[in-house]
Design a protein around this motif. Structure first.
Motif, mmCIF file in Angstrom:
data_model
loop_
_atom_site.group_PDB
_atom_site.id
_atom_site.type_symbol
_atom_site.label_atom_id
_atom_site.label_comp_id
_atom_site.label_asym_id
_atom_site.label_seq_id
_atom_site.Cartn_x
_atom_site.Cartn_y
_atom_site.Cartn_z
ATOM 1 N N LEU A 75 0.871 -1.177 0.000
ATOM 2 C CA LEU A 75 0.000 0.000 0.000
ATOM 3 C C LEU A 75 0.911 1.231 0.000
ATOM 4 C CD1 LEU A 75 -2.936 1.022 0.064
ATOM 5 C CD2 LEU A 75 -2.751 1.087 2.552
ATOM 6 N N PRO A 76 1.462 1.592 -1.164
ATOM 7 C CA PRO A 76 2.430 2.685 -1.219
ATOM 8 C C PRO A 76 1.778 4.059 -1.199
ATOM 9 C CG PRO A 76 2.095 1.785 -3.408
ATOM 10 C CD PRO A 76 1.278 0.938 -2.473
ATOM 11 N N GLY A 77 2.622 5.066 -0.962
ATOM 12 C CA GLY A 77 2.160 6.441 -1.034
ATOM 13 C C GLY A 77 2.730 7.327 0.049
ATOM 14 N N ALA A 78 3.191 8.510 -0.352
ATOM 15 C CA ALA A 78 3.644 9.551 0.576
ATOM 16 C C ALA A 78 4.695 9.045 1.550
ATOM 17 C CB ALA A 78 2.457 10.157 1.326
ATOM 18 N N GLY A 79 5.660 8.287 1.031
ATOM 19 C CA GLY A 79 6.773 7.846 1.845
ATOM 20 C C GLY A 79 6.425 6.868 2.939
ATOM 21 N N GLY A 80 5.266 6.229 2.822
ATOM 22 C CA GLY A 80 4.843 5.265 3.832
ATOM 23 C C GLY A 80 3.726 5.754 4.721
ATOM 24 N N THR A 81 3.368 7.034 4.615
ATOM 25 C CA THR A 81 2.353 7.570 5.524
ATOM 26 C C THR A 81 0.931 7.197 5.103
ATOM 27 O OG1 THR A 81 2.373 9.708 4.365
ATOM 28 C CG2 THR A 81 3.823 9.476 6.274
ATOM 29 N N VAL A 82 0.728 6.829 3.830
ATOM 30 C CA VAL A 82 -0.579 6.307 3.427
ATOM 31 C C VAL A 82 -0.829 4.980 4.137
ATOM 32 C CG1 VAL A 82 -1.920 5.350 1.514
ATOM 33 C CG2 VAL A 82 -0.661 7.482 1.195
#
Length: 327
Positions: A75-82
């Motif tokens: 579940l990628p996105g925003a450097g791990g914050t998603v």
């Protein structure tokens, strides 16, 4: 954690998820580690450090008979914050955990994320590893001094790629390199990628002048001659690799990354202890020890409240380093 191309990495990930159950010697019931339906989230794309760590841990746990059919998903996105936001929303879910590390600590700060690692249940820090400074095999830069010499002449014209958002390890390492070389960090042209898999294609395609990532992510490509290793960022040379440390090359940088596992908030004591017990048994297994050696990872095992205190200290360290660098 590794194959030689992003496409191959994706194929391997599919095999892990869709392949037949691994044969194991036990059910995990004897040690209280079996968690039916356990899912392990990777908060970046296939091929990155979190991904390789998660898939390695899942396979080793199954091979050691500690649990069965762990589902690993991205579940990628925003450097791990998603992924972090999703994890925190799963309050009380004892069958979900997330692979993470220093990159998520930095991404929370750089993205002003609504959720932090303080909102999670700390399970364990697993590994520590050095970053590597690499270029494509046909790069004009043969040594770390060649690279830094050219970088000092035109900092903005030599883009550096990393598999983490600003504030993460692949960003902090080249910024510390720049400072040690007398380059103002604000002049560095840093290009973030969502994991080492995405970064690899840009290094091989010469879309960035050089890349910084974890040693375990690119060990195969380095040994195959697809990437040229110029230096490592930690205190000692990496066994089996012919490259100096940055300190050895005359640059005052000593930097390492780490990775671990957190779970959603609101777990009851039984659920939390079962997850901790699973990683404790994994840590003691022959399978995991072999993976540490194969991937060039250092054992950095820390669990529960001690890991939680470490996460808090790392958040403060990232803030301090960014402030020191003027970023």
């Amino acid at each position: 954690m590794r194959l030689r191309t992003p496409l191959a990495l994706l194929g391997a990930a599919v095999l892990v998820l869709l392949g037949p159950p691994l044969l194991t010697t036990g059910s995990g019931s004897e040690t209280g580690t079996r968690i039916p339906g356990l899912r392990l989230m990777v908060p970046n794309t296939p091929g990155g450090g979190y991904d390789i760590t998660a898939r390695t841990a899942a396979k080793n746990a199954e091979d050691a008979g500690l649990t069965h059919n762990v589902e690993v998903f991205n579940l990628p996105g925003a450097g791990g914050t998603v992924g972090l936001t999703r994890l925190v929303s799963e309050h009380g879910n004892g069958k979900l955990a997330m692979s993470m590390g220093l990159g998520v600590v930095g991404a929370v700060r750089s993205n002003d994320a609504p959720r932090t690692l303080g909102d999670t249940t700390p399970i364990a820090r697993l590994t520590e590893e050095q970053d590597v400074v690499v270029v494509a095999k046909d790069s004009p830069y043969k040594t770390i001094d060649d690279l830094i010499g050219a970088w000092k002449e035109s900092p903005g014209k030599l883009p550096v790629g990393g598999g983490s958002s600003p504030g993460g390890p692949d960003h902090l390492a080249p910024m510390l390199m720049a400072k040690a070389a007398g380059i103002p960090p604000k002049q560095v042209n840093y290009i973030p990628f969502d994991g080492g898999g995405e970064l690899l294609a840009s290094i091989l395609g010469n879309k960035v002048a050089f890349g910084v990532s974890g040693v375990g992510e690119y060990l195969d490509q380095i040994k195959a001659g697809e990437l040229r290793l110029l230096a490592v960022t930690g205190p000692e040379r990496v066994e089996g690799l012919d490259a100096p440390t940055l300190e050895e090359a005359g640059y005052d940088v000593n930097f390492t990354n780490w990775r671990g596992i957190v779970a959603p908030p609101g777990l009851d004591d039984t659920e939390r202890k079962r997850l901790v017990r699973l990683v404790e048994e994994l840590h003691d297994s022959d399978e995991w020890r072999a993976s540490l050696e194969r991937n060039g990872w250092d054992d950095a095992f820390l669990t529960g409240e001690k890991f939680g205190a470490f996460l808090d200290a790392e958040d403060k360290r990232v803030v301090a380093v960014l402030k020191e660098l003027g970023l």
